[in-house]
Enzyme design. Structure first.
Site, short mmCIF file in Angstrom:
data_model
loop_
_atom_site.label_atom_id
_atom_site.label_comp_id
_atom_site.label_asym_id
_atom_site.label_seq_id
_atom_site.Cartn_x
_atom_site.Cartn_y
_atom_site.Cartn_z
CG HIS A 1 -9.86 1.08 0.82
ND1 HIS A 1 -8.91 1.84 0.77
CD2 HIS A 1 -10.90 1.67 1.31
CE1 HIS A 1 -9.25 3.11 0.95
NE2 HIS A 1 -10.57 3.12 1.31
CG ASP B 1 -2.17 0.97 1.17
OD1 ASP B 1 -2.03 1.59 0.28
OD2 ASP B 1 -2.80 0.83 2.12
CG ASP B 2 -0.15 4.95 -0.03
OD1 ASP B 2 -0.84 4.57 -0.84
OD2 ASP B 2 -0.42 6.00 0.81
CE LYS C 1 -2.90 7.67 -1.68
NZ LYS C 1 -3.22 7.09 -0.19
NE ARG D 1 -6.09 -1.32 -1.73
CZ ARG D 1 -5.24 -1.66 -1.11
NH1 ARG D 1 -5.42 -2.97 -0.93
NH2 ARG D 1 -3.95 -1.20 -0.82
CB SER E 1 -6.59 3.63 4.43
OG SER E 1 -6.53 3.34 2.99
CB CYS F 1 -6.79 2.91 -1.80
SG CYS F 1 -5.22 3.38 -0.60
CE LYS G 1 -6.51 0.38 1.81
NZ LYS G 1 -5.31 1.50 1.68
CG HIS H 1 -1.69 3.99 3.80
ND1 HIS H 1 -2.32 5.29 4.43
CD2 HIS H 1 -2.56 4.36 2.41
CE1 HIS H 1 -3.20 5.76 4.01
NE2 HIS H 1 -3.46 5.46 2.62
CG ASP I 1 -2.22 0.73 -3.28
OD1 ASP I 1 -1.29 1.07 -3.05
OD2 ASP I 1 -3.12 1.27 -2.47
CG ASN I 2 -1.87 4.35 -4.51
OD1 ASN I 2 -2.92 3.75 -3.96
ND2 ASN I 2 -0.90 4.97 -3.72
#
Length: 523
Positions: free
Chosen positions: A138, A42-43, A313, A86, A163, A82, A136, A240, A292-293
């Site tokens: 989301h 994540d991130d 992001k 996903r 998140s 996010c 996660k 994240h 994810d990003n």
């Protein structure tokens, strides 16, 4: 007398031969179904891992995975944030088709992933796989938990459904060290769900990664012992913001809090690989790692690093959507590095085909099979890719299009970085700008998007990309937004109707007493 006896003996022998043949065929069928593990950070930025060039990251397990596997240098998420990224990973479709726009789901969101979407878990479950997501989600919770993973093909779910900055943070680091970022005080504490039931609220971040890892490895062990092919989607909260880490990883990295978080993620990846090996299924398991990003640059040194790419992001510049990605399967995936173009939407198609699942034919699928890249060291099935922004809308369509090594920007907009960041194109305050004519970059020679092309090369390429983009925009069917409303009553609470809300939402003993309930034993 001898003939009937001989006949019976021959029949018995034939039966045994048939029985043995059936066993061999069954084993062959089972061997044809590889286990599948998708590890989703994540991130995490393109420049955050040691294998992608970061000089102070400590990621020995991901380094080993990269050494033994295939490292992608041109791999893209479907979104710079996010929730839309996903849904694309799980359905093989751009988020606009699922209604996961214009933003992300929050703790109080009333919507979620539509039930008529088909996830990779549903495809693989129908093909005989045990399926689980740990971590996660989301993609919505909803009234009566209607949008949680167990209603979308997953046999088992354990994790925080959004998140972890979307709820008040208590402790992020051991011992008793508060989170660095301000957390929302108006939302319920972070809940940990097991299937559709909250088993602990608030979550304990100092033990959360160990909890996730225990659940993931237990799922692997259970199904490996039962010789059941399995699909595990392990979606980390790391890295994240606000970053967190257990006692074992606090102050373990010279990169500070982000480095501690990344080191703990890497440890968990290592535990997954150890379990695959000790369970005897490593040679028949496909593992794919990505994020994810891009990194949250607004957190500066605690937000990750995009390497040589522009912005992070929230933007459709390369730093927002180009991600680290590593594929691993001993004896099957060709080790090395690839410059072939691939994306998260391709994961759905690739693992569905790998597991013998039936890909839906009643809807557009944007993903393509990555098998030529993975197993044959061949060219990608993809020549183009479309970039949707943080807040897309039908009037604008896609913000940018990649075709082979070229990328055209039709619109640009700032992301989530603050003014201390040196490039104002990345600032959240930088407004949307339409580019007519579009900006064009050659990402092979200029991955940082610093030098727009012009002249003859520009004229030859831009018309082809523009025509292709206009056709794509025209044919795109936008599903009504599912991120359409919120209500405090939709916030997950283990004591519905309690007072004073939301601080009264607290329950659960140690997670270990609740993990691996009968729901998991059924797998």
């Amino acid at each position: 007398m001898c003939l009937p006896l001989l006949r019976r003996q021959l029949l018995n022998m034939s039966y045994k031969v048939l029985l043995c043949t059936a066993v061999v065929l069954a084993a062959a069928v089972s061997a044809d179904k590889p286990n599948i593990v998708v590890l989703f950070a994540d991130d995490l930025g393109f420049g955050d891992l040691a294998v992608y060039g970061h000089p102070t990251s400590t990621t020995p397990n991901l380094d080993k995975m990269a050494k033994e596997g295939l490292v992608f240098t041109q791999f893209y998420s479907a979104s710079p944030v996010c929730s839309p990224s996903r849904v694309a990973l799980l359905t093989g479709r751009y988020q606009t088709r699922s209604g996961i726009w214009p933003g992300v789901f929050g703790a109080a969101s009333t919507g979620g992933i539509p039930h008529n979407e088909t996830t990779s878990a549903e495809v693989l479950k129908q093909a005989g796989y045990a399926t689980a997501i740990v971590g996660k989600w989301h993609l919505g919770v909803g009234k009566n938990q209607t949008y949680l993973p167990t209603n979308h093909g997953f046999d088992y779910y354990m994790g925080i459904p959004y998140s972890h900055d979307m709820c008040p943070c208590l402790i992020c680091f051991y011992p008793n060290q508060a989170c660095f970022d301000k957390c929302r005080t108006g939302d319920t504490p972070c809940p940990i769900f097991e299937n559709t039931r909250i088993i602990k609220q608030p979550a304990d971040f100092t033990t959360l990664t160990a909890t996730y890892t225990n659940a993931a490895t237990s799922f692997i062990q259970k199904n490996a012992a039962g010789k059941t092919p399995f699909y595990l989607y392990l979606a980390y909260q790391h890295t994240h913001h606000p970053q967190f880490a257990s006692k074992e990883f606090r102050n373990s990295s010279i990169r500070g809090t982000f480095g501690d978080s990344l080191s703990e993620l890497d440890w968990s990846v290592g535990e997954v690989f150890k379990t695959l090996e000790s369970s005897g299924v490593a040679d028949n398991t496909f593992v794919f790692f990505t994020s994810d990003n891009g990194p949250s640059l607004t957190r500066q040194i605690r937000g990750g690093n995009q390497g040589l790419l522009k912005c992070g992001k929230g933007t459709t510049y390369e730093g927002g959507m180009r991600e680290p990605a590593i594929a691993w399967m001993p004896g099957k995936v060709t080790p090395g590095r690839t410059m072939e173009l691939a994306a998260t939407v391709d994961v759905f198609v690739t693992i569905s085909k790998m597991g013998g699942g039936k890909i839906p034919t009643d809807r557009p699928i944007d993903g393509v099979d990555m098998a030529p890249i993975l197993f044959n060291n061949e060219k990608s099935n993809r020549d183009f890719y479309y970039y949707y922004p943080f807040g897309p809308n039908p009037d604008d369509g896609v913000f940018a299009t990649r075709y082979k090594q070229y990328k055209a920007h039709f619109y640009t907009k700032g992301g989530l970085a603050g003014k201390p960041y040196r490039d104002e194109d990345c600032w959240g305050s930088t407004p949307k700008t339409k580019h007519d004519p579009p900006l064009l970059f050659d990402l092979v020679t200029d991955p940082s998007e610093r030098h727009p092309l012009s002249g003859k090369v520009y004229e030859e390429i831009i018309k082809q990309i523009t025509d292709m983009t206009m056709k794509f925009n025209k044919e795109m069917t936008w599903h009504e937004s599912e991120i359409h409303g919120s209500n405090s009553s939709a916030m997950p609470c283990c004591k519905p109707g309690c007072s004073p809300f939301p601080t009264c939402c607290a329950c659960g003993q140690e997670i270990q007493q609740h993990l691996f309930s009968p729901a998991l034993e059924l797998l």
